[in-house]
Scaffold this motif. Sequence first.
Motif, short mmCIF file in Angstrom:
data_model
loop_
_atom_site.label_atom_id
_atom_site.label_comp_id
_atom_site.label_asym_id
_atom_site.label_seq_id
_atom_site.Cartn_x
_atom_site.Cartn_y
_atom_site.Cartn_z
N LEU A 18 0.83 -1.17 -0.04
CA LEU A 18 0.13 -0.10 0.14
C LEU A 18 0.94 1.22 0.03
CD1 LEU A 18 -2.84 -1.10 2.43
CD2 LEU A 18 -2.98 -1.05 -0.06
N ALA A 19 1.99 1.37 0.76
CA ALA A 19 3.06 2.38 0.72
C ALA A 19 3.48 2.66 -0.63
CB ALA A 19 4.21 2.19 1.48
N SER A 20 3.46 1.68 -1.58
CA SER A 20 4.02 2.13 -2.94
C SER A 20 2.98 2.74 -3.75
CB SER A 20 4.56 0.84 -3.70
OG SER A 20 3.32 -0.20 -3.76
N GLY A 21 1.75 2.37 -3.33
CA GLY A 21 0.66 3.09 -4.11
C GLY A 21 0.09 2.53 -5.37
N PRO A 22 -0.96 2.58 -5.90
CA PRO A 22 -1.37 2.05 -7.02
C PRO A 22 -0.51 2.66 -8.07
CG PRO A 22 -2.79 4.02 -6.49
CD PRO A 22 -2.06 3.65 -5.38
N ARG A 23 -0.41 1.82 -9.34
CA ARG A 23 0.46 1.97 -10.44
C ARG A 23 -0.54 2.33 -11.58
NH1 ARG A 23 4.69 -2.88 -10.65
NH2 ARG A 23 2.74 -3.92 -10.41
N ALA A 24 -0.28 3.09 -12.61
CA ALA A 24 -0.84 3.47 -13.59
C ALA A 24 -0.65 2.20 -14.54
CB ALA A 24 -0.59 4.73 -14.39
N SER A 25 -1.60 1.84 -15.48
CA SER A 25 -1.55 0.91 -16.37
C SER A 25 -1.50 1.46 -17.67
CB SER A 25 -2.64 0.08 -16.51
OG SER A 25 -2.81 -0.82 -17.56
N TYR A 26 -0.51 0.89 -18.51
CA TYR A 26 -0.25 1.31 -19.89
C TYR A 26 -0.68 0.40 -20.77
CZ TYR A 26 2.25 5.15 -17.47
OH TYR A 26 2.39 6.16 -16.64
N LEU A 27 -1.46 -0.63 -20.41
CA LEU A 27 -2.01 -1.64 -21.32
C LEU A 27 -2.49 -1.17 -22.58
CD1 LEU A 27 -2.44 -4.61 -21.85
CD2 LEU A 27 -4.21 -4.43 -20.61
N ARG A 28 -3.70 -0.30 -22.31
CA ARG A 28 -4.25 0.40 -23.50
C ARG A 28 -3.48 1.02 -24.31
NH1 ARG A 28 -7.93 5.55 -22.54
NH2 ARG A 28 -5.86 6.30 -22.42
N ASP A 29 -2.28 1.59 -23.84
CA ASP A 29 -1.30 2.31 -25.09
C ASP A 29 -0.53 1.24 -25.69
OD1 ASP A 29 -1.68 5.11 -23.61
OD2 ASP A 29 -0.95 3.74 -22.06
N TRP A 30 -0.19 0.12 -25.10
CA TRP A 30 0.27 -0.94 -25.74
C TRP A 30 -0.36 -1.58 -26.86
CZ3 TRP A 30 5.17 -2.59 -26.18
CH2 TRP A 30 5.45 -3.78 -26.67
N ILE A 31 -1.47 -1.87 -26.63
CA ILE A 31 -2.38 -2.52 -27.35
C ILE A 31 -3.07 -1.59 -28.53
CG2 ILE A 31 -4.75 -3.56 -27.91
CD1 ILE A 31 -4.56 -4.61 -24.78
N TYR A 32 -3.17 -0.63 -28.15
CA TYR A 32 -3.61 0.62 -29.30
C TYR A 32 -2.61 0.81 -30.43
CZ TYR A 32 -5.38 5.03 -30.96
OH TYR A 32 -5.77 5.92 -31.87
N GLY A 33 -1.29 1.05 -29.77
CA GLY A 33 -0.21 1.11 -30.48
C GLY A 33 0.19 -0.13 -31.55
N GLY A 34 -0.06 -1.13 -31.00
CA GLY A 34 0.39 -2.40 -31.73
C GLY A 34 -0.73 -2.70 -32.72
N ILE A 35 -2.03 -2.74 -32.61
CA ILE A 35 -3.03 -3.01 -33.58
C ILE A 35 -2.98 -1.85 -34.74
CG2 ILE A 35 -5.48 -2.82 -33.98
CD1 ILE A 35 -5.97 -4.27 -31.26
N ASP A 36 -2.76 -0.73 -34.29
CA ASP A 36 -2.64 0.53 -35.24
C ASP A 36 -1.45 0.40 -36.17
OD1 ASP A 36 -4.11 3.18 -36.01
OD2 ASP A 36 -2.03 3.58 -35.98
N GLY A 37 -0.46 -0.15 -35.47
CA GLY A 37 0.95 -0.43 -36.37
C GLY A 37 0.88 -1.36 -37.42
N ALA A 38 0.27 -2.41 -36.97
CA ALA A 38 -0.18 -3.65 -37.90
C ALA A 38 -0.94 -3.31 -39.05
CB ALA A 38 -0.36 -4.97 -37.17
N VAL A 39 -2.15 -2.54 -38.56
CA VAL A 39 -2.95 -2.31 -39.67
C VAL A 39 -2.42 -1.37 -40.85
CG1 VAL A 39 -5.34 -1.07 -40.07
CG2 VAL A 39 -5.30 -2.73 -38.14
N THR A 40 -1.90 -0.07 -40.03
CA THR A 40 -1.41 0.82 -41.11
C THR A 40 -0.51 0.13 -42.10
OG1 THR A 40 0.09 1.51 -39.38
CG2 THR A 40 -2.30 2.84 -39.59
N THR A 41 0.61 -0.66 -41.43
CA THR A 41 1.48 -1.05 -42.30
C THR A 41 1.07 -2.08 -43.50
OG1 THR A 41 3.18 -0.93 -40.30
CG2 THR A 41 3.86 -2.14 -42.25
N PHE A 42 0.17 -3.00 -42.90
CA PHE A 42 -0.37 -3.98 -43.60
C PHE A 42 -1.13 -2.88 -44.94
CE2 PHE A 42 -3.95 -6.80 -45.29
CZ PHE A 42 -3.04 -7.64 -45.72
N ALA A 43 -1.85 -1.92 -44.54
CA ALA A 43 -2.47 -1.00 -45.51
C ALA A 43 -1.31 -0.68 -46.82
CB ALA A 43 -3.06 0.18 -44.94
#
Length: 243
Positions: A18-43
């Motif tokens: 609890l002393a370290s506090g909650p941590r922000a999640s960057y999962l959405r940023d990772w997934i969003y970047g990966g999907i968009d990267g694959a789609v735009t390159t495939f285009a």
Amino acid sequence: MASRLEHSHNPDDIASRLASGPRASYLRDWIYGGIDGAVTTFAIVAGSIGANLSAKVILILGMANLLADGFSMAVANYSGSKSENEDYARLRAIEEKHIALAPDGEREEVRQIFRAKGFQGDDLETIVRLVSSNKTTWIDTMMQAEYGMTAVAHTPLKAALFTFASFVLFGAIPLVPFLRAFPASAATATLLTALAFFMIGSLRARWSQRHWVSCGLETTVVGMLAASIAFVTGYGLQALLGS
């Protein structure tokens, strides 16, 4: 019920966690970047194949897209995350001002918030008194209840870096067949793009209660649907402009 607990409930371990506090999640940023990267390159790949461009040209266009579009997404995510943090600070300042100028009104807001949660009578008044006795807790409560916002904020630079890294990593996969001019490069690029989506989805299962295969297949279906639109658009425009 799971036989193994996810974390220790030893008092010292709890205090440390609890002393370290909650941590922000960057999962959405990772997934969003990966999907968009694959789609735009495939285009890019689809349009280039439709134009009968060489593997060398496809690689050049693909790499240019990876760096330029990836950087653009990273900058946009940086600005978006920074704007969210600034909006949180603005709303928190408003709540702090309201508590200073109209404390009774703010206590009534706390009262109604917890009444809606099912508390009544003396228990409700005790909660109001305890929450309003600590200014930080009071403001945190109002931020969560009124605006749905918590103090756990994304670091804009980290959000941008996660987006850019994922975009480049997964966006490079459709380009692999053109590094050595593989035979049937279009089919291979399509297969590798589907694999990229499956990898993104299966990695997402680490933060889900669903099986990794289910997550992988779901992301593959959604990603390939977007990739199919890119593919059809690329070929269609080349056929139209080339006629």
